[in-house]
Write an enzyme that holds these catalytic residues in place. Structure first.
Site, PDB file in Angstrom:
ATOM      1  N   ASP A 106     -10.101  -3.535  -5.472  1.00 47.28           N
ATOM      2  CA  ASP A 106      -9.300  -2.475  -4.857  1.00 47.28           C
ATOM      3  C   ASP A 106      -9.157  -1.358  -5.873  1.00 47.28           C
ATOM      4  O   ASP A 106      -8.720  -1.610  -7.005  1.00 47.28           O
ATOM      5  CB  ASP A 106      -7.928  -3.051  -4.480  1.00 47.28           C
ATOM      6  N   SER A 111       0.828  -1.201   0.000  1.00 45.56           N
ATOM      7  CA  SER A 111       0.000   0.000   0.000  1.00 45.56           C
ATOM      8  C   SER A 111       0.870   1.262   0.000  1.00 45.56           C
ATOM      9  O   SER A 111       1.648   1.472  -0.923  1.00 45.56           O
ATOM     10  CB  SER A 111      -0.965  -0.052   1.191  1.00 45.56           C
ATOM     11  N   HIS A 163      -8.061  -4.873  -0.652  1.00 47.98           N
ATOM     12  CA  HIS A 163      -6.932  -4.161  -0.079  1.00 47.98           C
ATOM     13  C   HIS A 163      -6.729  -4.592   1.380  1.00 47.98           C
ATOM     14  O   HIS A 163      -7.685  -4.761   2.129  1.00 47.98           O
ATOM     15  CB  HIS A 163      -7.189  -2.653  -0.135  1.00 47.98           C
TER      16      HIS A 163
END
Length: 312
Positions: free
Chosen positions: A249, A155, A279
């Site tokens: 996502d 991320s 995610h």
């Protein structure tokens, strides 16, 4: 509207529901302090412990202005590489504890030394503070480790790993590879997964806007490749790259776009979109079959790149 009931299996729904039981969907409306408290509690609840044989040392890197906490993981085997790990958390959450077990397992399964970097968080430290810290960590690893350095992050951490790769292309000890896990790389928000999965479980486009504004203090960072690696006009001479994203996502298209740019510049990049995953699925690696299989692919990619092999 995307039909998530058809895309996401029962195991993954159970993970989403468990996460939301700690982490309410409207959490971005809370104060940053409250968000950190919620996130830290959730990470503690998902903590899976250390694999046997992993030794852990918490230390700090000194810079002229501040210390950067790090946590070093070593296994009994002789490390052939160091994996620098940059954690996720939207640039406002997380630290050495939030991804502690992930790093320990990565160490145990690759045999590599893993160094987790506790970079500074916004809003107390606006961009480029986090980037500066991970650059300092790379410089430290390059100067103090004889074996190759692999960059790895999820991320926000994937964003930082890519930014380091772009910034160190002329470095004598540049990274030997990078593994980017559902990274946010600053892609085009008017197309692809940003539209199809704008309201995905676990992460929405509204969340992304919030994190971006907190990270920058609301300053327009258009064209800043340390903020958005996809803004770079030159994708040549980057290290071999593996991008692993989640289908459900909004960030998934960033993996596809980055792979295409590297390939067009003559480099090596592999992008895999994991079907039906969301995610943050690293926390589901022990309870969701799809996430378990994906984590094995992540481990294998780090292991291969650390020895100079190519994996696609």
């Amino acid at each position: 509207m995307t039909d998530y009931k058809a895309l996401i299996d029962a195991e993954t729904w159970a993970f989403i529901e468990r996460t939301n039981s700690y982490y309410p969907p409207d959490t971005i409306d809370y104060t940053i302090a409250q968000q950190r408290e919620i996130y830290d509690r959730m990470c503690r609840e998902f903590f899976a412990g250390y694999p046997e044989g992993v030794a852990v040392e918490t230390s700090a890197l000194a810079t002229p202005t501040h210390d950067i906490p790090i946590r070093i993981y070593r296994s009994a085997s002789q490390a052939a590489a160091t994996a620098l790990y940059f954690h996720g958390g939207g640039f406002i959450l997380g630290g050495l504890d939030s991804h502690d077990d992930v790093c320990a397992e990565l160490c145990a399964r690759t045999g590599y030394e893993v160094v987790s970097v506790d970079y500074r968080l916004a809003p107390e430290h606006l961009h480029p503070a986090a980037f500066d810290d991970v650059m300092s960590a790379f410089e430290w690893a390059a100067a103090n480790r004889e074996h190759p350095v692999v960059l790895c992050g999820d991320s926000a951490g994937g964003n930082l790993a890519a930014a380091v790769s772009h910034a160190t292309r002329g470095h004598q000890r540049k990274p030997i590879g990078q593994v980017l896990i559902y990274p946010g790389l600053g892609g085009d928000r008017s197309r692809g997964s940003y539209v199809t999965h704008a309201e995905a479980p676990m992460l929405t486009v509204r969340d992304l806007e919030f994190y971006k504004n907190v990270r920058t203090g609301g300053v327009d960072g258009t064209g800043d490749i340390t903020l958005s690696p996809l803004a770079d006009g030159d994708f040549a001479n980057l290290p071999p790259t593996v991008l692993i994203t989640a289908e459900c996502d909004p960030l998934s298209s960033d993996g596809e776009a980055y792979r295409a740019r590297v390939a067009a510049a003559g480099g090596r990049a592999y992008w895999l979109e994991e079907p039906g995953l969301v995610h943050g699925y690293l926390r589901a690696r022990h309870t969701v079959g799809r996430a378990r299989a994906s984590f094995t692919r992540i481990v294998d990619a780090v292991a291969a790149l650390g020895t100079g092999e190519w994996v696609p």
